[in-house]
Motif scaffolding. Sequence first.
Motif, PDB file in Angstrom:
ATOM      1  N   GLY A  15     -24.570   9.496 -45.593  1.00 59.52           N
ATOM      2  CA  GLY A  15     -23.321   8.956 -45.146  1.00 59.52           C
ATOM      3  C   GLY A  15     -23.071   8.963 -43.688  1.00 59.52           C
ATOM      4  N   LEU A  16     -23.465   9.877 -43.013  1.00 57.97           N
ATOM      5  CA  LEU A  16     -23.249  10.274 -41.802  1.00 57.97           C
ATOM      6  C   LEU A  16     -24.087   9.145 -40.641  1.00 57.97           C
ATOM      7  CD1 LEU A  16     -23.379  14.153 -41.939  1.00 57.97           C
ATOM      8  CD2 LEU A  16     -21.269  12.597 -41.965  1.00 57.97           C
ATOM      9  N   GLU A  17     -23.538   9.256 -39.658  1.00 55.81           N
ATOM     10  CA  GLU A  17     -24.256   8.484 -38.281  1.00 55.81           C
ATOM     11  C   GLU A  17     -24.257   9.212 -37.285  1.00 55.81           C
ATOM     12  OE1 GLU A  17     -21.834   4.947 -37.977  1.00 55.81           O
ATOM     13  OE2 GLU A  17     -21.710   4.776 -40.157  1.00 55.81           O
ATOM     14  N   THR A  18     -25.428   8.745 -36.454  1.00 55.17           N
ATOM     15  CA  THR A  18     -25.555   9.171 -35.165  1.00 55.17           C
ATOM     16  C   THR A  18     -25.532   7.933 -34.289  1.00 55.17           C
ATOM     17  OG1 THR A  18     -26.917  10.907 -35.623  1.00 55.17           O
ATOM     18  CG2 THR A  18     -27.266   9.988 -33.540  1.00 55.17           C
ATOM     19  N   LEU A  19     -24.606   8.148 -33.047  1.00 52.01           N
ATOM     20  CA  LEU A  19     -24.226   6.821 -32.328  1.00 52.01           C
ATOM     21  C   LEU A  19     -25.060   6.968 -31.043  1.00 52.01           C
ATOM     22  CD1 LEU A  19     -22.796   4.262 -31.607  1.00 52.01           C
ATOM     23  CD2 LEU A  19     -20.942   5.672 -30.786  1.00 52.01           C
ATOM     24  N   TYR A  20     -26.072   5.835 -30.652  1.00 54.11           N
ATOM     25  CA  TYR A  20     -26.671   6.067 -29.345  1.00 54.11           C
ATOM     26  C   TYR A  20     -25.973   4.974 -28.532  1.00 54.11           C
ATOM     27  CZ  TYR A  20     -30.167   8.495 -31.941  1.00 54.11           C
ATOM     28  OH  TYR A  20     -31.051   9.433 -32.494  1.00 54.11           O
ATOM     29  N   GLY A  21     -25.747   5.376 -27.104  1.00 55.91           N
ATOM     30  CA  GLY A  21     -25.248   4.417 -26.266  1.00 55.91           C
ATOM     31  C   GLY A  21     -25.940   4.272 -24.959  1.00 55.91           C
ATOM     32  N   ASP A  24     -15.905   6.871 -39.609  1.00 53.30           N
ATOM     33  CA  ASP A  24     -14.674   6.391 -38.996  1.00 53.30           C
ATOM     34  C   ASP A  24     -14.854   6.930 -37.504  1.00 53.30           C
ATOM     35  OD1 ASP A  24     -13.706   5.538 -41.537  1.00 53.30           O
ATOM     36  OD2 ASP A  24     -12.721   7.492 -41.917  1.00 53.30           O
ATOM     37  N   LYS A  25     -15.213   8.096 -37.194  1.00 51.68           N
ATOM     38  CA  LYS A  25     -15.587   8.693 -35.818  1.00 51.68           C
ATOM     39  C   LYS A  25     -16.124   7.617 -34.793  1.00 51.68           C
ATOM     40  CE  LYS A  25     -14.373  13.556 -36.579  1.00 51.68           C
ATOM     41  NZ  LYS A  25     -14.677  14.826 -36.087  1.00 51.68           N
ATOM     42  N   VAL A  26     -17.422   7.156 -35.555  1.00 43.28           N
ATOM     43  CA  VAL A  26     -18.166   6.518 -34.663  1.00 43.28           C
ATOM     44  C   VAL A  26     -17.485   4.986 -34.510  1.00 43.28           C
ATOM     45  CG1 VAL A  26     -20.300   4.805 -34.878  1.00 43.28           C
ATOM     46  CG2 VAL A  26     -20.381   7.388 -35.689  1.00 43.28           C
ATOM     47  N   ARG A  27     -16.816   4.369 -35.746  1.00 40.29           N
ATOM     48  CA  ARG A  27     -16.070   3.219 -35.420  1.00 40.29           C
ATOM     49  C   ARG A  27     -14.951   3.293 -34.630  1.00 40.29           C
ATOM     50  NH1 ARG A  27     -14.557   3.070 -40.592  1.00 40.29           N
ATOM     51  NH2 ARG A  27     -16.692   2.745 -41.171  1.00 40.29           N
ATOM     52  N   GLU A  28     -14.139   4.341 -34.287  1.00 45.94           N
ATOM     53  CA  GLU A  28     -13.142   4.662 -33.332  1.00 45.94           C
ATOM     54  C   GLU A  28     -13.816   4.575 -31.966  1.00 45.94           C
ATOM     55  OE1 GLU A  28     -11.240   8.240 -34.314  1.00 45.94           O
ATOM     56  OE2 GLU A  28     -10.623   7.544 -36.214  1.00 45.94           O
ATOM     57  N   MET A  29     -14.965   5.201 -31.770  1.00 48.18           N
ATOM     58  CA  MET A  29     -15.627   5.185 -30.559  1.00 48.18           C
ATOM     59  C   MET A  29     -16.055   3.977 -29.865  1.00 48.18           C
ATOM     60  SD  MET A  29     -19.033   7.445 -29.051  1.00 48.18           S
ATOM     61  CE  MET A  29     -17.570   8.952 -28.262  1.00 48.18           C
ATOM     62  N   GLU A  45     -14.797   1.022 -31.044  1.00 44.45           N
ATOM     63  CA  GLU A  45     -13.516   0.271 -30.840  1.00 44.45           C
ATOM     64  C   GLU A  45     -13.089   0.267 -29.277  1.00 44.45           C
ATOM     65  OE1 GLU A  45     -10.779   0.902 -33.981  1.00 44.45           O
ATOM     66  OE2 GLU A  45     -12.039  -0.090 -35.513  1.00 44.45           O
ATOM     67  N   ARG A  46     -13.276   1.785 -29.102  1.00 44.76           N
ATOM     68  CA  ARG A  46     -12.948   2.043 -27.666  1.00 44.76           C
ATOM     69  C   ARG A  46     -13.437   1.434 -26.696  1.00 44.76           C
ATOM     70  NH1 ARG A  46     -11.716   7.447 -29.794  1.00 44.76           N
ATOM     71  NH2 ARG A  46     -13.743   8.081 -28.746  1.00 44.76           N
ATOM     72  N   GLU A  47     -14.976   1.446 -26.963  1.00 42.25           N
ATOM     73  CA  GLU A  47     -15.885   1.155 -25.827  1.00 42.25           C
ATOM     74  C   GLU A  47     -15.788  -0.726 -25.938  1.00 42.25           C
ATOM     75  OE1 GLU A  47     -18.058   2.291 -23.999  1.00 42.25           O
ATOM     76  OE2 GLU A  47     -17.734   4.289 -24.509  1.00 42.25           O
ATOM     77  N   ARG A  48     -15.341  -1.204 -27.248  1.00 40.33           N
ATOM     78  CA  ARG A  48     -15.315  -2.735 -27.107  1.00 40.33           C
ATOM     79  C   ARG A  48     -14.082  -3.070 -26.353  1.00 40.33           C
ATOM     80  NH1 ARG A  48     -17.489  -6.076 -31.483  1.00 40.33           N
ATOM     81  NH2 ARG A  48     -17.574  -4.265 -32.613  1.00 40.33           N
ATOM     82  N   LYS A  49     -13.107  -2.277 -26.132  1.00 37.57           N
ATOM     83  CA  LYS A  49     -11.579  -2.654 -25.379  1.00 37.57           C
ATOM     84  C   LYS A  49     -12.192  -2.735 -23.935  1.00 37.57           C
ATOM     85  CE  LYS A  49      -8.225  -0.931 -28.547  1.00 37.57           C
ATOM     86  NZ  LYS A  49      -7.354  -0.096 -29.060  1.00 37.57           N
TER      87      LYS A  49
END
Length: 118
Positions: free
Chosen positions: A45-51, A78-83, A85-89
């Motif tokens: 259920g965890l995620e890793t985010l690459y940018g 939820d933490k990945v989604r929040e990050m 959302e900030r990037e999308r803004k």
Amino acid sequence: MRLRTDIFVSALLRRVFARGDFAAVEAKGADEAGAIFIRQHFRDGLETLYGPAPQSLFDEETSGERLFEQRLMRAEPDKVREMLERERKFDPDLWIVELEAEDLGDIVPLAGGRENPL
């Protein structure tokens, strides 16, 4: 010259599917030059985010490539989604690609020549 984003994402999806894993485009951005964020989902259920890697990490040999860096590692969704959302803004033309794979191997090119630790 840098490869268009839509072509890069298409090639990424094909490579993931060829390994027997799953990938999907969650958000499609600008075809020519949209930034790409990659969400790697794990069975727990965890995620890793690459940018996108900062330009300061590029050298003459990698200036035309797309390189990534880990932004979050094995974090709650939820933490990945929040990050994101900030990037999308900041950049509404970004792409979000979701991968369901335990090991990305060499599919996601990381900045600094580091091997993918996952």
